[in-house]
Each structure stands twice: as C-alpha cells, then as structure tokens.
Design a protein around this motif. Structure first.
Motif, mmCIF file in Angstrom:
data_model
loop_
_atom_site.group_PDB
_atom_site.id
_atom_site.type_symbol
_atom_site.label_atom_id
_atom_site.label_comp_id
_atom_site.label_asym_id
_atom_site.label_seq_id
_atom_site.Cartn_x
_atom_site.Cartn_y
_atom_site.Cartn_z
ATOM 1 N N ALA A 93 0.816 -1.216 0.000
ATOM 2 C CA ALA A 93 0.000 0.000 0.000
ATOM 3 C C ALA A 93 0.848 1.263 0.000
ATOM 4 N N ASP A 131 -12.234 -7.831 4.349
ATOM 5 C CA ASP A 131 -11.001 -7.127 4.729
ATOM 6 C C ASP A 131 -10.040 -6.961 3.549
ATOM 7 N N VAL A 133 -8.584 -5.940 -0.161
ATOM 8 C CA VAL A 133 -8.619 -5.036 -1.319
ATOM 9 C C VAL A 133 -8.207 -5.863 -2.534
ATOM 10 N N THR A 140 -4.808 -7.121 2.470
ATOM 11 C CA THR A 140 -5.731 -6.628 3.481
ATOM 12 C C THR A 140 -5.683 -5.108 3.538
ATOM 13 N N ARG A 141 -6.820 -4.520 3.931
ATOM 14 C CA ARG A 141 -6.916 -3.064 4.043
ATOM 15 C C ARG A 141 -5.874 -2.552 5.041
ATOM 16 N N THR A 144 -6.523 -2.913 8.902
ATOM 17 C CA THR A 144 -6.462 -4.323 9.302
ATOM 18 C C THR A 144 -5.027 -4.827 9.269
ATOM 19 N N THR A 172 -3.457 4.956 6.885
ATOM 20 C CA THR A 172 -4.700 4.801 7.621
ATOM 21 C C THR A 172 -4.713 5.878 8.695
ATOM 22 N N SER A 176 -9.482 4.401 12.532
ATOM 23 C CA SER A 176 -9.673 3.137 11.807
ATOM 24 C C SER A 176 -8.884 2.012 12.456
#
Length: 312
Positions: A93, A131, A133, A140-141, A144, A172, A176
């Motif tokens: 990410a 959870d 993407v 996982t996002r 998470t 994030t 969250s």
C-alpha cells in the motif's frame, strides 16, 4: 531444442498482457486457462526465456523479479483466496522505512497451503473477504494490516513502530486502527496495542512522544498539548509537547534532527520560541531511552519554574 513459439501467438500475447499487470508473473492455472500447455511452459523454461517462481508461478522473462512481482508470486503461491497481510500488505500500500525478510500471505483456516521457503504463507482464523482489497495485488486493508503487523511483530518495540508508521504516513488513521483493534478478542499483545492506539488517538506522532506520554503520567505531571501549531515570520510549525500555561516546550529529537538539512530550521524555531518567552527543552530519543529520569527531572523543573505545583 525446445520448439520456438511465434511471438505473435495470441495465447502468448494474452499471457504477456496479463503478466504486465502482475509484476511479470502469472500462475500456472492462468496460463492453462489461456490455452498454454504445461509442455509449452516447460519448453519456455528450458529455453531460459521464462523462469519458475515457486511451483505455482511463472515469470515471463529471465531477469530479476521486482518486489511487485514477488508480491504477486507469493499470492499466487497461496491460492485463490490468498492475500498479502500484515507488514507485506502495508508495504504494497506504500509503507516506507519498513522491510520484511519474506512476503507474508494469509489464507483462511482449512485452505490448502502450498508451502514454499521463499514465502511466508500462513492460515489465519482472522481471514475475512471484506477485509481484502482486490484492486491490484490482493491485500488486506491498511487498518487491518497495521493491527496484524503489530500482533505478528517480533518485539513490542517493532509492534509500536509499525503502527506508528502506518498512521504517520497516512496509510490509515488512528480511528480506523482503533476500530480494527476492537475486533481482537484474545492476544498476548492486545493490551499493549490498546495503549498505543489510545496515544495515537490523543495525537502522538513519534515513538518518543508515545514513550514520554507514559512517563509523564507515571510522574504525575500535567498532560501537554501535542502537535501545537505555532507561526513565525518563516511560516508555521508544530511543537511536539507544549504547556502554554507554563510556557514550556519539549521537543523530542529523533535521529533525523541530526541531519544537516534540519539543523538550521530547528535552531531558528527554537530561537523564535525563546524570543516569545517560552522555555525550550530538547530531549534526544536515545537519551530518553537511557536516562529517562534525568530528562523528566528537567521537565518537572521547567513546569515548576513556569508556576506549576503538584497537588498536595
């Protein structure tokens, strides 16, 4: 000699197109679905035009595999429900200044796990489709992934570090991450993570701020304002810890404060604060680790000089 395949063979053109979106890697089932046989795969590998990555993936080339390709190969090795997880999902990410020895992949309980020393593929009871993407490499996002990376970290220190990085680099946010943490019912590190998230929700932005917040409470010292915005003729900047009622500023200096490009800016900000009548204390992060009581004594002295008195 293996039979050469025409460069414009429609099956191989489709395979190259798919590989370009997956870091140069495709799975054997994907190749079979395009009509490419296992014998043709073997011929390309023997001819050193392709190379095998694990036993489930093929790199359509013979150069070094990119990190993106490594991520895809790990997920393809894990099977149809596999996804990058924990620190590997955060790296995918965009997380910086964090590395892992092997790509971490999660699959649900009961899934067939094709073990491979190159990748860290694990079953987890926490796997859930919502959870994940699916745009790009399955992962996982971030919220998470941040919690799981902290739960799976080798040390408490590393757990704190990865949570902080994820929030600090804006993959994030603390809210969250806190929501994800509420889903964790049992884990030896659960209470530690609750403490860290509470600090992040309260505004801490560096490891030093988290550490010193705990120490200040233990000393019975008043809580500071964090990341207070100040302005001078050069623009705006943020103070790590600030007690406006007592005109005391505490700056936590990580290693980046020693970099030459930061020395002048730090000095100018400190001078501007002094001219406004504030007392500025600088605490090197290493000093906070090795001699916390000495620096806390100075903070307490600064608060008392500003008019603070401990409750009787």
């Amino acid at each position: 000699m293996p039979r050469q395949v025409p460069y414009d063979d429609a099956r191989f053109v489709a395979a190259r197109r798919l590989a370009s979106a997956q870091g140069g890697v495709v799975s054997r089932p994907q190749l079979y679905s395009l009509g490419i046989t296992r014998w043709e795969i073997r011929g390309q590998v023997r001819g050193h035009r392709w190379q095998l990555i694990g036993d489930q993936s093929v790199q359509l080339g013979n150069g070094d595999l990119s990190s993106f390709g490594e991520q895809w190969a790990a997920v393809l090795q894990g099977g149809p429900r596999a996804c990058l997880d924990g620190g590997s999902a955060l790296i995918a990410a965009g997380l910086e200044r964090y590395t892992m020895d092997r790509v971490r992949v999660s699959v649900p309980r009961g899934a067939r796990v094709r073990r491979n020393r190159r990748f860290n593929i694990r079953q987890t009871r926490r796997w859930a489709e919502h959870d994940i993407v699916r745009a790009g490499v399955p992962r996982t996002r971030p919220a998470t992934a941040a919690i799981r990376a902290a739960l799976w970290a080798r040390t408490d220190r590393e757990a704190t570090y990865v949570l902080l990085l994820a929030v600090q680099q804006r993959l994030t946010d603390a809210t969250s991450v806190g929501s994800e943490l509420l889903r964790i019912r049992r884990d030896r590190r659960r209470l530690l993570l609750h403490s860290i998230v509470n600090e992040l929700l309260d505004g801490a932005q560096t490891l030093g701020e988290i550490d010193i917040a705990v120490l200040l409470r233990q000393r019975g010292l008043p809580p500071p304002t964090r990341q207070a915005l100040r302005r001078d003729r050069r623009g705006r900047y943020f103070l790590d810890l600030y007690w406006p009622a007592y005109q005391l500023v505490v700056e936590i200096d990580g290693i980046h404060h020693a970099w030459i490009e930061n020395l002048v800016g730090d000095a100018l900000r400190q001078n501007a604060l002094a001219l406004d009548g504030d007392t500025v204390l600088r605490i090197p992060l290493l000093g906070l680790r090795l001699q916390p009581d000495d620096f806390l004594d100075q903070i307490e002295d600064g608060l008392r000089a500003g008019g603070w008195a401990a409750a009787a």
